[in-house]
Structures are given as structure tokens and as C-alpha cells.
Design a protein around this motif. Structure first.
Motif, PDB file in Angstrom:
ATOM      1  N   ARG A  65     -11.446 -18.351  -1.299  1.00 31.57           N
ATOM      2  CA  ARG A  65      -9.908 -17.799  -1.439  1.00 31.57           C
ATOM      3  C   ARG A  65      -8.997 -18.916  -1.562  1.00 31.57           C
ATOM      4  O   ARG A  65      -7.964 -18.872  -1.770  1.00 31.57           O
ATOM      5  CB  ARG A  65      -9.509 -17.134  -0.252  1.00 31.57           C
ATOM      6  CG  ARG A  65     -10.190 -15.497  -0.238  1.00 31.57           C
ATOM      7  CD  ARG A  65     -10.244 -14.830  -1.826  1.00 31.57           C
ATOM      8  NE  ARG A  65     -11.015 -13.865  -1.942  1.00 31.57           N
ATOM      9  CZ  ARG A  65     -10.670 -12.550  -1.803  1.00 31.57           C
ATOM     10  NH1 ARG A  65      -9.339 -12.165  -1.377  1.00 31.57           N
ATOM     11  NH2 ARG A  65     -11.426 -11.317  -1.929  1.00 31.57           N
TER      12      ARG A  65
ATOM     13  N   MET B 178      -6.005 -14.433   4.508  1.00 31.27           N
ATOM     14  CA  MET B 178      -6.239 -14.307   3.235  1.00 31.27           C
ATOM     15  C   MET B 178      -6.681 -15.557   2.460  1.00 31.27           C
ATOM     16  O   MET B 178      -7.076 -15.303   1.454  1.00 31.27           O
ATOM     17  CB  MET B 178      -4.834 -13.544   2.443  1.00 31.27           C
ATOM     18  CG  MET B 178      -4.567 -12.152   2.791  1.00 31.27           C
ATOM     19  SD  MET B 178      -3.577 -12.131   4.272  1.00 31.27           S
ATOM     20  CE  MET B 178      -3.067 -10.211   4.233  1.00 31.27           C
TER      21      MET B 178
ATOM     22  N   HIS C 204     -12.790 -17.880   8.298  1.00 30.84           N
ATOM     23  CA  HIS C 204     -12.425 -16.646   7.961  1.00 30.84           C
ATOM     24  C   HIS C 204     -13.106 -15.961   8.789  1.00 30.84           C
ATOM     25  O   HIS C 204     -12.279 -14.817   9.471  1.00 30.84           O
ATOM     26  CB  HIS C 204     -12.556 -16.382   6.553  1.00 30.84           C
ATOM     27  CG  HIS C 204     -12.523 -14.896   6.326  1.00 30.84           C
ATOM     28  ND1 HIS C 204     -13.483 -14.029   6.162  1.00 30.84           N
ATOM     29  CD2 HIS C 204     -11.290 -14.303   5.888  1.00 30.84           C
ATOM     30  CE1 HIS C 204     -12.963 -12.760   5.808  1.00 30.84           C
ATOM     31  NE2 HIS C 204     -11.880 -12.870   5.813  1.00 30.84           N
TER      32      HIS C 204
ATOM     33  N   MET D   3      -9.381  -2.993  15.775  1.00 28.81           N
ATOM     34  CA  MET D   3      -9.299  -1.728  14.727  1.00 28.81           C
ATOM     35  C   MET D   3     -10.421  -0.671  15.389  1.00 28.81           C
ATOM     36  O   MET D   3     -10.964   0.213  14.618  1.00 28.81           O
ATOM     37  CB  MET D   3      -9.950  -2.087  13.583  1.00 28.81           C
ATOM     38  CG  MET D   3      -8.878  -3.244  12.627  1.00 28.81           C
ATOM     39  SD  MET D   3      -7.231  -2.220  12.482  1.00 28.81           S
ATOM     40  CE  MET D   3      -6.083  -3.790  12.180  1.00 28.81           C
TER      41      MET D   3
ATOM     42  N   ALA E  50       3.777  -1.137   4.913  1.00 31.26           N
ATOM     43  CA  ALA E  50       3.460  -0.624   3.654  1.00 31.26           C
ATOM     44  C   ALA E  50       2.839   0.861   3.432  1.00 31.26           C
ATOM     45  O   ALA E  50       2.992   1.247   2.201  1.00 31.26           O
ATOM     46  CB  ALA E  50       2.562  -1.676   3.091  1.00 31.26           C
TER      47      ALA E  50
ATOM     48  N   TYR F  71       2.154   4.830   0.283  1.00 29.16           N
ATOM     49  CA  TYR F  71       1.303   5.953   0.171  1.00 29.16           C
ATOM     50  C   TYR F  71       1.596   7.268   0.543  1.00 29.16           C
ATOM     51  O   TYR F  71       1.363   8.249   0.148  1.00 29.16           O
ATOM     52  CB  TYR F  71      -0.059   5.523   0.837  1.00 29.16           C
ATOM     53  CG  TYR F  71      -1.028   4.685  -0.033  1.00 29.16           C
ATOM     54  CD1 TYR F  71      -1.211   4.609  -1.382  1.00 29.16           C
ATOM     55  CD2 TYR F  71      -1.830   3.685   0.813  1.00 29.16           C
ATOM     56  CE1 TYR F  71      -1.755   3.882  -1.930  1.00 29.16           C
ATOM     57  CE2 TYR F  71      -2.699   3.001   0.107  1.00 29.16           C
ATOM     58  CZ  TYR F  71      -2.851   2.942  -1.291  1.00 29.16           C
ATOM     59  OH  TYR F  71      -3.652   2.136  -2.142  1.00 29.16           O
TER      60      TYR F  71
ATOM     61  N   PHE G 165      -0.843   0.839  -5.962  1.00 25.86           N
ATOM     62  CA  PHE G 165      -0.343  -0.153  -5.020  1.00 25.86           C
ATOM     63  C   PHE G 165      -0.662  -1.660  -5.452  1.00 25.86           C
ATOM     64  O   PHE G 165       0.092  -2.360  -5.853  1.00 25.86           O
ATOM     65  CB  PHE G 165      -0.698   0.394  -3.838  1.00 25.86           C
ATOM     66  CG  PHE G 165       0.293  -0.128  -2.620  1.00 25.86           C
ATOM     67  CD1 PHE G 165       1.122  -1.269  -3.216  1.00 25.86           C
ATOM     68  CD2 PHE G 165       0.336   0.115  -1.413  1.00 25.86           C
ATOM     69  CE1 PHE G 165       2.385  -1.856  -2.046  1.00 25.86           C
ATOM     70  CE2 PHE G 165       1.198  -0.201  -0.548  1.00 25.86           C
ATOM     71  CZ  PHE G 165       1.947  -1.166  -0.772  1.00 25.86           C
TER      72      PHE G 165
ATOM     73  N   THR H  48      -6.818  -8.474  -7.374  1.00 27.95           N
ATOM     74  CA  THR H  48      -6.699  -9.479  -6.403  1.00 27.95           C
ATOM     75  C   THR H  48      -7.436 -10.799  -6.801  1.00 27.95           C
ATOM     76  O   THR H  48      -8.089 -10.660  -8.007  1.00 27.95           O
ATOM     77  CB  THR H  48      -7.408  -8.852  -5.020  1.00 27.95           C
ATOM     78  OG1 THR H  48      -7.514 -10.104  -3.873  1.00 27.95           O
ATOM     79  CG2 THR H  48      -8.791  -8.542  -5.192  1.00 27.95           C
TER      80      THR H  48
ATOM     81  N   PRO I   6      -8.829   0.549  -3.482  1.00 28.58           N
ATOM     82  CA  PRO I   6      -7.600   0.361  -3.293  1.00 28.58           C
ATOM     83  C   PRO I   6      -7.295  -0.807  -2.623  1.00 28.58           C
ATOM     84  O   PRO I   6      -6.074  -1.118  -2.461  1.00 28.58           O
ATOM     85  CB  PRO I   6      -7.030   1.752  -3.005  1.00 28.58           C
ATOM     86  CG  PRO I   6      -8.246   2.549  -2.108  1.00 28.58           C
ATOM     87  CD  PRO I   6      -9.435   1.899  -2.861  1.00 28.58           C
ATOM     88  N   GLN I   7      -7.995  -0.982  -1.274  1.00 25.08           N
ATOM     89  CA  GLN I   7      -7.679  -1.965  -0.494  1.00 25.08           C
ATOM     90  C   GLN I   7      -8.815  -3.012  -0.417  1.00 25.08           C
ATOM     91  O   GLN I   7      -9.264  -3.816   0.570  1.00 25.08           O
ATOM     92  CB  GLN I   7      -7.452  -1.259   1.076  1.00 25.08           C
ATOM     93  CG  GLN I   7      -6.201  -0.344   0.764  1.00 25.08           C
ATOM     94  CD  GLN I   7      -6.086   0.451   2.250  1.00 25.08           C
ATOM     95  OE1 GLN I   7      -6.273   1.652   2.096  1.00 25.08           O
ATOM     96  NE2 GLN I   7      -5.688  -0.259   3.266  1.00 25.08           N
TER      97      GLN I   7
ATOM     98  N   ALA J 260      -8.406  -5.302   6.393  1.00 24.19           N
ATOM     99  CA  ALA J 260      -8.660  -5.083   7.779  1.00 24.19           C
ATOM    100  C   ALA J 260      -8.044  -3.701   8.254  1.00 24.19           C
ATOM    101  O   ALA J 260      -8.697  -3.050   9.471  1.00 24.19           O
ATOM    102  CB  ALA J 260      -8.461  -6.057   8.787  1.00 24.19           C
ATOM    103  N   GLY J 261      -6.964  -3.138   7.585  1.00 26.32           N
ATOM    104  CA  GLY J 261      -6.375  -1.796   7.942  1.00 26.32           C
ATOM    105  C   GLY J 261      -6.835  -0.792   7.313  1.00 26.32           C
ATOM    106  O   GLY J 261      -5.747   0.034   7.179  1.00 26.32           O
TER     107      GLY J 261
END
Ligand code: HEM
Length: 416
Positions: A65, A84, A91, A102, A245, A249, A288, A292, A350-351, A363-364
């Protein structure tokens, strides 16, 4: 070696702004290929789409990255040198810290906060003729996530600070004033959060045990050094900003309920699994994150195509979520498609896709799913409201995008 289909244009940066979410898919269709190359911001870029492309992109041996995220996005959406942009051991260590927040108990605490905020919001909305749902939901999420994170928030600053966080998200595909608003939002938020981290470290403020504020204030890098206060602030923002964010959604979920009233009934009477299908379909269907990016770690070939070292590679998120080979009638909103869904880390992205710990998958994701479910429970079970005539159209060239009206609701009444 097979040559990768190439776009004719000298540089496609403007075309990204024009075609937005459909930039990669459109060109893949035109070339009849899951891969093409172009120039973006004057550098050679390979774009890939589809399930096999996701499997390649999330092979941690293939990509890094570092140097993949353009500076304008770091200065608005993501923050500079944050998780990121990290690779390998550094990382992994930081991602473990994020994922430690989480667990089910932690997420339940956050959802309880959200529920309290929904309850309070419905009482407030009752007093008003109409509300702009999208903006109201941002405040619900912001209050809920700050309480969870251990970040002290004065009632008088909620509105202003929520706008700063939302501006960072709203800036990611923008040039001009929207980009500048995002930069301003980031500067204000980073200074605020850095001050809080410094207060915790100096003992002026107590961070409740195990909260994200506490975790980030004491987190150490592999060399035993704490994160610089600014960096800790940026990573704390990387929990709060994407939670705000989720309002994108939730607003799309409210739109979907409005446009598919049969689903409102099914969610009201179902046994709970319909809620899971509905939320997955909201995340698949509505736009959304468009794509990436990462850079080639060292030269390799895939399906006969050469990927030279350090080349920028973009993975098509929106197009893969709308790929007709993976999704029957992808442009229809059909939550029942998830009825026998076994889960697949490379199809519904999507994520992001792949693995949480070894890769950069969001992560979320669990927070996103649960917070959207909480919202849908309130929308279908705790309130009645009218949806007046308004412009629901959302543009696929604006990134991120939202119904033009931002979803207005009227005559809100709690259901006893
Ligand atoms: C990464 C999307 C909500 C925290 C990502 C990525 C995407 C994404 C596309 C990058 C995947 C990649 O490059 O491989 C979203 C969307 C959200 C959302 C669409 C909801 C609207 C959240 C939430 C949190 C969060 C609620 C935390 C509370 C993160 C973090 C990363 C990330 C920390 C970086 C992971 C890494 O680099 O290893 N997200 N996200 N996101 N997301 Fe989310």
C-alpha cells in the motif's frame, strides 16, 4: 506475455471524475476484458475487476500500500501515514489493535449508544415539521461513536464537529470547494483529537479503560515507542469518521424501504434474517467506495499479463458488486438474493475483500452492518413518518453520492 488492453486517452484522470463509480466497469466492458491499463495522474495504472481480480488483489504477497493512496485523499479522507498506507509487520500490528476493538461486547456497547441516540432523535423530530434525515443520522452516529470511543463531547459542539467529520468523507472524489471543505474538516478534527490524546497522556483527562481513546493513547509501536500524538489522533479519527460515514448507507437503506414497501413489511414481521439480507443488499447495491488501490510489490504475471514492479493497480469495488457473472440482475435491489448466501470474501466487497488481519479489508465492517440494522429496526419498528415528494436521484459520477434531497421525512411519530 499477453498485452494488457490499453485506453487511447493520454490520461484518464478527468474521465474518472466524469464516469465516477462506473469508470472501471465501463472500460472493462468496452475492452471485453477484466483488465485494462491507462494513465491516471500521469502514471501508468492497471485496472482490474471481478472475483478473480479480487483474489489476486488481496494476495498479500503481490501488493503493497506504500505510495498507493494519492495525497489529496490522505489530506481529506484518510489522514497521512495512517494504517491504510502501512504494510507487512507494521500493518499487522496496528490492524490487531484496531480489530481488538471489534469484539462482540465492544460492538454491543456502541450499538446500545446508537439506540439511545435514535430514541432521543425521534423525540426531537416529533417537535419538527420535517427533517433532513441524512444530516440527522450523522449526528446520531457521531454522538454514539464519541461516547463509545471515550471522546468527551460538549452538546454545543456536536453540530459543528459532525459537519467536519462528514466533510472529510464527502471530499474523497472531489476537486474544488468540496475538497477544501474536507481539508478544513480534517485539520480541525486532527487538532481537536490530538489535544484530547495529549490531555490523556498528561493525566488531565481520564480515558475510560479499554475505550478506543485509552487504547490509542497507550498503543506502542514495535520499538516500544508510543504513537506521536498526531498519529494517534489520525487513527482515532479512522474509527470515528467512517462510523459517521455509515449515514450514507442508512440513508440509502431508508430510500430502499421507501421504494420497496413490501420489504418494510417483511422486516417488521420476519425473524431477523431478512434484516441481514437487506443490509447486505444495501451495501452491495448502493454506491459508496468506487475502487481501492495498491502497488505491485515485485514483478509477476497473472493470466499471461505482466504486472511490473511498483505499478499502481486499482480494484473495481462498485463494478464487482454489480458484476452480472456474480449477481443475477445486479442492477435490481433484491435482498432475497442473500437467502442462501454462505459468505464469500471475494465477491461481496463494498468494504474491501480478503482477510482482516493480513490484508486491508475494512476493520469496521461488523460495526457498519450492526449500525445499519439498528437504524432499520427504528425505521420499521419505532417510528412512523411521511416521505414527501422530493428528488431521490443520485448521480453515479459524484463520489461519494447521495439522493439529491438528502432524504426528507415529515410528521415523525414514535410508535408506542
Ligand atoms: C478500510 C469501506 C466503515 C474502519 C476500508 C476500505 C474500504 C472501506 C473500501 C479499504 C479496503 C481496501 O483498501 O482493501 C468502508 C465503508 C464503510 C466503512 C463503505 C461504511 C460506510 C468503517 C467503520 C470503521 C472503518 C465503521 C471503524 C469503526 C476502517 C479501517 C480501515 C478501513 C481502520 C483500514 C484497514 C486497513 O488498512 O487494514 N473501509 N468502511 N470503516 N475501514 Fe472501513
Amino acid at each position: 506475455m499477453v498485452s494488457i488492453p490499453r485506453e487511447n486517452a493520454f490520461d484518464s484522470s478527468l474521465a474518472v471524475l466524469k464516469d465516477g463509480f462506473t469508470f472501471i466497469q465501463k472500460r472493462c466492458q468496452r475492452h471485453g476484458s477484466d483488465i485494462f491499463q491507462t494513465r491516471l495522474m500521469f502514471q501508468n495504472t492497471i485496472c482490474i475487476s471481478g472475483e478473480e481480480a479480487v483474489r489476486l488483489f488481496y494476495d498479500p504477497e503481490r501488493f503493497v500500500r506504500k505510495g498507493a493512496i494519492p495525497k489529496p485523499i490522505q489530506k481529506t479522507l484518510l489522514g497521512q501515514r495512517s494504517i491504510m498506507t502501512l504494510d507487512d509487520g507494521q500493518h499487522r500490528r496496528r490492524k490487531e489493535m484496531f480489530m481488538s476493538l471489534m469484539g462482540p461486547t465492544s460492538i454491543q456497547t456502541l450499538m446500545d449508544n446508537m439506540a439511545t441516540e435514535w430514541q432521543a432523535a425521534i423525540s426531537r423530530w416529533q417537535q419538527r415539521n420535517q427533517v433532513v434525515f441524512f444530516e440527522e443520522v450523522q449526528e446520531i452516529l457521531f454522538r454514539g461513536v464519541c461516547a463509545w470511543a471515550g471522546v468527551p463531547l460538549d452538546a454545543t459542539e456536536v453540530h459543528r464537529r459532525t459537519r467536519h467529520f462528514a466533510a472529510m468523507v464527502d471530499a474523497f472524489g472531489a476537486v474544488g470547494p468540496r475538497h477544501l471543505r474536507g481539508r478544513w474538516g480534517r485539520q480541525q478534527s486532527e487538532s481537536w483529537m490530538q489535544g484530547i490524546i495529549e490531555q490523556v497522556r498528561s493525566g488531565q483527562l481520564t480515558a475510560p479503560d479499554g475505550t478506543p481513546l485509552d487504547t490509542l493513547a497507550v498503543y506502542q509501536e514495535a520499538d516500544g515507542q508510543p504513537l506521536p500524538a498526531r498519529m494517534a489522533a489520525i487513527e482515532l479519527i479512522n474509527l470515528i469518521r467512517p462510523t459517521v460515514a455509515i449515514s450514507w448507507y442508512i440513508t440509502f437503506a431508508a430510500l430502499a424501504l421507501h421504494e420497496h414497501p413490501d420489504w418494510r413489511k417483511r422486516l417488521q414481521t420476519g425473524n431477523g434474517e431478512e434484516l441481514d439480507w437487506f443490509v447486505d443488499e444495501v451495501r452491495r447495491f448502493y454506491p459508496f467506495a468506487p475502487f481501492t488501490g495498491a502497488r505491485v510489490r515485485s514483478e509477476f504475471s497473472w493470466k499471461g499479463y505482466l504486472f511490473p514492479k511498483a505499478t499502481l493497480v486499482l480494484l473495481d469495488i462498485y463494478g464487482t458488486n454489480h458484476d452480472p457473472r456474480l449477481w443475477e440482475q445486479p442492477d435490481e435491489f433484491r435482498p432475497e438474493r442473500f437467502q442462501n448466501w454462505q459468505g464469500n470474501r471475494f465477491r461481496l466487497i463494498p468494504q474491501g475483500g480478503g482477510d482482516y488481519l493480513t490484508g486491508h479489508r475494512c476493520a469496521g465492517e461488523w460495526i457498519t452492518i450492526e449500525a445499519t440494522k439498528v437504524a432499520l429496526r427504528y425505521l420499521t419498528g419505532a417510528m412512523e413518518y411521511n416521505v414527501p415528494e422530493q428528488d431521490f436521484h443520485y448521480s453515479l459520477s459524484r463520489m461519494p453520492t447521495m439522493p439529491k434531497s438528502r432524504f426528507i421525512i415529515r410528521q415523525v411519530q414514535p410508535i408506542a
